[in-house]
Scaffold this active site. Structure first.
Site, PDB file in Angstrom:
ATOM      1  CG  HIS A  15      -0.430  -0.207   2.486  1.00  0.00           C
ATOM      2  ND1 HIS A  15       0.104   0.872   3.106  1.00  0.00           N
ATOM      3  CD2 HIS A  15       0.267  -1.372   3.183  1.00  0.00           C
ATOM      4  CE1 HIS A  15       0.963   0.523   4.325  1.00  0.00           C
ATOM      5  NE2 HIS A  15       0.625  -0.943   4.330  1.00  0.00           N
ATOM      6  CB  ALA A  16       0.247   4.868   0.748  1.00  0.00           C
TER       7      ALA A  16
END
Length: 88
Positions: A15-16
């Site tokens: 994810h980020a």
């Protein structure tokens, strides 16, 4: 060209935050660095490209590097995957 395949082990996938760490690592090198997942290939120096793949836990990804420092780039990315608990 050098490449290595990893199995994503992080519970949240890539994810980020982990994507940012990978992009920052890849950006330190002159080599062209790509990430392939599910038949799609993106530039690993592009946070938007990496995020667009939606890589989940258990996924197999291939990181490839091409250029003068391709082996250094791939080794650094392998170390990052392991040290950040992202994959093996």
């Amino acid at each position: 060209m050098a490449q290595k395949t990893f199995k994503v082990t992080a519970d949240s996938g890539i994810h980020a935050r982990p994507a940012t760490v990978l992009v920052q690592t890849a950006s330190k090198y002159d080599a062209d660095v790509n990430l392939e997942y599910n038949g799609k290939t993106v530039n690993l120096k592009s946070i938007m490209g990496v995020m667009s793949l939606g890589i989940a836990k258990g996924a197999e990804i291939t990181i490839s590097a091409s250029g003068a420092d391709e082996n250094d780039a791939l080794n650094a990315l392998e170390e990052t995957m392991k040290s950040e608990g992202l994959g093996e």
